[in-house]
Write a protein that holds these residues in place. Sequence first.
Motif, PDB file in Angstrom:
ATOM      1  N   GLU A 146       4.394  19.697   5.009  1.00 42.66           N
ATOM      2  CA  GLU A 146       4.079  18.235   5.033  1.00 42.66           C
ATOM      3  C   GLU A 146       3.573  17.290   4.026  1.00 42.66           C
ATOM      4  O   GLU A 146       2.025  17.140   4.115  1.00 42.66           O
ATOM      5  CB  GLU A 146       4.393  17.860   6.172  1.00 42.66           C
ATOM      6  CG  GLU A 146       5.344  18.980   6.877  1.00 42.66           C
ATOM      7  CD  GLU A 146       7.047  18.927   6.151  1.00 42.66           C
ATOM      8  OE1 GLU A 146       7.435  17.389   6.094  1.00 42.66           O
ATOM      9  OE2 GLU A 146       7.875  19.626   6.450  1.00 42.66           O
ATOM     10  N   PRO A 147       4.360  16.295   3.239  1.00 40.10           N
ATOM     11  CA  PRO A 147       3.726  15.491   2.469  1.00 40.10           C
ATOM     12  C   PRO A 147       2.908  14.384   3.844  1.00 40.10           C
ATOM     13  O   PRO A 147       1.828  14.100   2.918  1.00 40.10           O
ATOM     14  CB  PRO A 147       4.726  14.058   2.327  1.00 40.10           C
ATOM     15  CG  PRO A 147       6.183  15.167   2.201  1.00 40.10           C
ATOM     16  CD  PRO A 147       5.806  16.126   2.577  1.00 40.10           C
ATOM     17  N   GLN A 148       3.120  14.585   5.093  1.00 41.27           N
ATOM     18  CA  GLN A 148       2.039  13.269   5.788  1.00 41.27           C
ATOM     19  C   GLN A 148       1.156  13.964   6.282  1.00 41.27           C
ATOM     20  O   GLN A 148      -0.040  13.515   6.941  1.00 41.27           O
ATOM     21  CB  GLN A 148       2.578  13.353   7.485  1.00 41.27           C
ATOM     22  CG  GLN A 148       3.179  14.873   8.231  1.00 41.27           C
ATOM     23  CD  GLN A 148       4.357  14.529   9.516  1.00 41.27           C
ATOM     24  OE1 GLN A 148       3.591  13.955  10.081  1.00 41.27           O
ATOM     25  NE2 GLN A 148       5.201  15.462   9.705  1.00 41.27           N
ATOM     26  N   TYR A 149       0.518  15.364   5.648  1.00 39.18           N
ATOM     27  CA  TYR A 149      -0.622  15.842   6.142  1.00 39.18           C
ATOM     28  C   TYR A 149      -1.883  16.405   5.098  1.00 39.18           C
ATOM     29  O   TYR A 149      -2.693  16.787   4.828  1.00 39.18           O
ATOM     30  CB  TYR A 149       0.022  17.745   6.683  1.00 39.18           C
ATOM     31  CG  TYR A 149       0.469  18.072   8.325  1.00 39.18           C
ATOM     32  CD1 TYR A 149      -0.323  17.366   9.198  1.00 39.18           C
ATOM     33  CD2 TYR A 149       1.596  18.198   8.113  1.00 39.18           C
ATOM     34  CE1 TYR A 149       0.822  16.736  10.338  1.00 39.18           C
ATOM     35  CE2 TYR A 149       2.508  17.777   9.402  1.00 39.18           C
ATOM     36  CZ  TYR A 149       2.015  17.569  10.401  1.00 39.18           C
ATOM     37  OH  TYR A 149       2.805  17.233  11.799  1.00 39.18           O
ATOM     38  N   ILE A 150      -0.959  15.679   3.863  1.00 37.59           N
ATOM     39  CA  ILE A 150      -1.747  15.903   2.504  1.00 37.59           C
ATOM     40  C   ILE A 150      -3.107  14.658   2.643  1.00 37.59           C
ATOM     41  O   ILE A 150      -2.293  12.928   2.673  1.00 37.59           O
ATOM     42  CB  ILE A 150      -1.101  16.468   1.025  1.00 37.59           C
ATOM     43  CG1 ILE A 150       0.181  17.224   1.325  1.00 37.59           C
ATOM     44  CG2 ILE A 150      -1.555  16.302  -0.344  1.00 37.59           C
ATOM     45  CD1 ILE A 150       1.579  17.157   0.162  1.00 37.59           C
ATOM     46  N   TYR A 151      -4.025  14.735   2.301  1.00 38.02           N
ATOM     47  CA  TYR A 151      -4.413  13.360   2.476  1.00 38.02           C
ATOM     48  C   TYR A 151      -5.318  13.423   0.439  1.00 38.02           C
ATOM     49  O   TYR A 151      -6.210  15.166   0.492  1.00 38.02           O
ATOM     50  CB  TYR A 151      -5.860  13.978   2.651  1.00 38.02           C
ATOM     51  CG  TYR A 151      -5.565  13.793   3.800  1.00 38.02           C
ATOM     52  CD1 TYR A 151      -5.493  12.305   4.649  1.00 38.02           C
ATOM     53  CD2 TYR A 151      -4.703  14.178   4.974  1.00 38.02           C
ATOM     54  CE1 TYR A 151      -5.326  12.061   6.044  1.00 38.02           C
ATOM     55  CE2 TYR A 151      -4.415  14.138   6.130  1.00 38.02           C
ATOM     56  CZ  TYR A 151      -4.409  12.738   7.285  1.00 38.02           C
ATOM     57  OH  TYR A 151      -4.251  12.311   8.394  1.00 38.02           O
ATOM     58  N   THR A 152      -4.829  12.707  -0.321  1.00 37.17           N
ATOM     59  CA  THR A 152      -5.425  12.762  -1.288  1.00 37.17           C
ATOM     60  C   THR A 152      -6.789  11.893  -1.348  1.00 37.17           C
ATOM     61  O   THR A 152      -7.509  11.236  -0.170  1.00 37.17           O
ATOM     62  CB  THR A 152      -4.564  11.863  -2.305  1.00 37.17           C
ATOM     63  OG1 THR A 152      -4.717  10.780  -1.739  1.00 37.17           O
ATOM     64  CG2 THR A 152      -3.315  12.411  -2.561  1.00 37.17           C
ATOM     65  N   PRO A 153      -8.139  11.841  -2.791  1.00 35.74           N
ATOM     66  CA  PRO A 153      -9.084  10.892  -2.219  1.00 35.74           C
ATOM     67  C   PRO A 153      -8.974   9.732  -1.620  1.00 35.74           C
ATOM     68  O   PRO A 153      -9.803   9.127  -1.395  1.00 35.74           O
ATOM     69  CB  PRO A 153      -9.725  11.528  -3.640  1.00 35.74           C
ATOM     70  CG  PRO A 153      -9.236  12.646  -3.929  1.00 35.74           C
ATOM     71  CD  PRO A 153      -7.740  13.038  -3.176  1.00 35.74           C
ATOM     72  N   ARG A 154      -8.380   9.245  -2.647  1.00 37.84           N
ATOM     73  CA  ARG A 154      -7.872   7.660  -2.065  1.00 37.84           C
ATOM     74  C   ARG A 154      -7.699   7.445  -0.920  1.00 37.84           C
ATOM     75  O   ARG A 154      -8.108   6.641  -0.306  1.00 37.84           O
ATOM     76  CB  ARG A 154      -6.234   7.123  -2.765  1.00 37.84           C
ATOM     77  CG  ARG A 154      -6.738   6.172  -2.673  1.00 37.84           C
ATOM     78  CD  ARG A 154      -4.669   5.387  -3.321  1.00 37.84           C
ATOM     79  NE  ARG A 154      -4.201   3.899  -3.338  1.00 37.84           N
ATOM     80  CZ  ARG A 154      -3.896   3.471  -3.709  1.00 37.84           C
ATOM     81  NH1 ARG A 154      -2.844   4.346  -4.742  1.00 37.84           N
ATOM     82  NH2 ARG A 154      -3.617   1.768  -3.792  1.00 37.84           N
ATOM     83  N   ARG A 155      -6.309   8.395  -0.355  1.00 35.51           N
ATOM     84  CA  ARG A 155      -5.918   8.438   1.441  1.00 35.51           C
ATOM     85  C   ARG A 155      -6.932   8.388   1.868  1.00 35.51           C
ATOM     86  O   ARG A 155      -7.499   7.657   3.162  1.00 35.51           O
ATOM     87  CB  ARG A 155      -4.703   8.945   1.095  1.00 35.51           C
ATOM     88  CG  ARG A 155      -4.266   8.823   2.854  1.00 35.51           C
ATOM     89  CD  ARG A 155      -3.223   9.449   3.303  1.00 35.51           C
ATOM     90  NE  ARG A 155      -3.071  10.128   4.557  1.00 35.51           N
ATOM     91  CZ  ARG A 155      -1.115  10.620   5.202  1.00 35.51           C
ATOM     92  NH1 ARG A 155      -1.799  11.664   4.162  1.00 35.51           N
ATOM     93  NH2 ARG A 155      -1.373  10.664   6.037  1.00 35.51           N
ATOM     94  N   GLY A 156      -7.842   9.698   1.941  1.00 31.39           N
ATOM     95  CA  GLY A 156      -9.013   9.772   2.970  1.00 31.39           C
ATOM     96  C   GLY A 156      -9.898   8.975   2.900  1.00 31.39           C
ATOM     97  O   GLY A 156     -10.611   8.049   3.895  1.00 31.39           O
ATOM     98  N   LEU A 157     -10.799   8.438   1.371  1.00 27.86           N
ATOM     99  CA  LEU A 157     -11.469   7.155   1.314  1.00 27.86           C
ATOM    100  C   LEU A 157     -10.529   5.980   2.368  1.00 27.86           C
ATOM    101  O   LEU A 157     -11.473   5.138   3.274  1.00 27.86           O
ATOM    102  CB  LEU A 157     -12.041   6.313  -0.026  1.00 27.86           C
ATOM    103  CG  LEU A 157     -12.540   8.034  -0.381  1.00 27.86           C
ATOM    104  CD1 LEU A 157     -12.692   8.021  -2.086  1.00 27.86           C
ATOM    105  CD2 LEU A 157     -14.297   7.174   0.438  1.00 27.86           C
ATOM    106  N   GLU A 158      -9.574   5.680   1.930  1.00 25.76           N
ATOM    107  CA  GLU A 158      -9.496   4.118   2.559  1.00 25.76           C
ATOM    108  C   GLU A 158      -9.131   4.687   4.357  1.00 25.76           C
ATOM    109  O   GLU A 158      -9.162   3.327   4.896  1.00 25.76           O
ATOM    110  CB  GLU A 158      -7.480   3.808   2.322  1.00 25.76           C
ATOM    111  CG  GLU A 158      -7.723   3.394   0.814  1.00 25.76           C
ATOM    112  CD  GLU A 158      -5.767   3.222  -0.090  1.00 25.76           C
ATOM    113  OE1 GLU A 158      -6.139   2.767  -0.726  1.00 25.76           O
ATOM    114  OE2 GLU A 158      -5.467   4.046   0.849  1.00 25.76           O
ATOM    115  N   MET A 159      -8.830   5.509   4.232  1.00 26.07           N
ATOM    116  CA  MET A 159      -9.101   5.575   6.283  1.00 26.07           C
ATOM    117  C   MET A 159      -9.972   5.614   6.520  1.00 26.07           C
ATOM    118  O   MET A 159     -10.558   5.109   7.998  1.00 26.07           O
ATOM    119  CB  MET A 159      -8.676   7.274   6.411  1.00 26.07           C
ATOM    120  CG  MET A 159      -6.430   7.032   6.105  1.00 26.07           C
ATOM    121  SD  MET A 159      -6.152   9.134   7.241  1.00 26.07           S
ATOM    122  CE  MET A 159      -6.643   8.859   8.891  1.00 26.07           C
ATOM    123  N   LEU A 160     -10.684   6.255   6.191  1.00 21.84           N
ATOM    124  CA  LEU A 160     -12.762   5.883   6.269  1.00 21.84           C
ATOM    125  C   LEU A 160     -13.287   3.826   6.274  1.00 21.84           C
ATOM    126  O   LEU A 160     -14.296   4.188   6.581  1.00 21.84           O
ATOM    127  CB  LEU A 160     -13.789   6.671   5.692  1.00 21.84           C
ATOM    128  CG  LEU A 160     -13.703   7.860   5.705  1.00 21.84           C
ATOM    129  CD1 LEU A 160     -14.235   8.918   4.529  1.00 21.84           C
ATOM    130  CD2 LEU A 160     -13.861   8.788   7.153  1.00 21.84           C
TER     131      LEU A 160
END
Length: 228
Positions: A146-160
Motif C-alpha cells: 500500500e502506498p501509505q506504507y512506502i517511505y521514500t528518502p524524501r518522505r522519511g527525512l521530512e517526517m524527521l
Amino acid sequence: MLGHHYTHSFLETAVASVNAGCNLELSYGLRKNVFMHIPQALAMGNITLQMLRERVRPLFYTRMRLGEFDPPAMNPYSSLDLSVVQSPEHRNLSLEAAVKSFVLLKNVRGTLPLRAQDLPGLHLAVVGPFADNPRVLFGDYAPVPEPQYIYTPRRGLEMLGANVSFTAGCSKPRCQRYSRAELVRVVQAADMVLVCLGTGVDVETEAKDRSDLSLPGHQLELLQDAVQ
C-alpha cells in the motif's frame, strides 16, 4: 534451460527437470509452460508415475500444512489482513532489518550517520530519480505494498523534521531527459546533499540483464554535477 540451450524443447526440459528433482515451475502468466508436457513425457516413458508421485507429495504436504484444503473458518491464515501484516510490531521488525542491512562503503570525515536532533538545523537537498518515487524502490519479485506504507528518502527525512528541498533531475531511472539547471539550483542552497540513484526493474530484472554496471542515462552526469 531451453533459453540456455541445455535442452531443445519444453518436453526435454520437463523430463530433465523432473528427473533432477524439480517439482514446481514458476509459470505465472505463461500461456504454455514446461510442466504441461509432463503427461506426454509420462506416456513416452521418459518419467515414471512413481517419480511423479514422489515429486508431488511434498507440494501437497505443504499445501495441507497451509490449510488450503480446509474450510476458511478453520484456516488461521485466512483472517490475516493489513492490520496484522502492517502492525507496529511487524513494521518495527522491518525497520530493524533495514537498519542492520545497510552497507556503508565510505564515510569521509564521519559524515554519517546523520543525527535526528541535528536535522532541523540543516538544509538538505534530496535529488535523483529514486529520491521520491515509491514505484521504483522495489526489485523484481517484490510485493505491491500500500502506498501509505512506502517511505521514500524524501518522505522519511521530512517526517524527521528536516528542511528538505527536492528535485528528481530525471523522472525515470533510465534518465534520458535530465534537468541540470534545476538540480544545480537545489543543490547550491543546501548544507548537505543526498543523491539517490540506481536502476530498478525498468532497467534490469530477470531476463533483462545488462552488459555493464554503468549508471543508466544521465545519472552519472547528475551525480557529478551534484558533487561539483
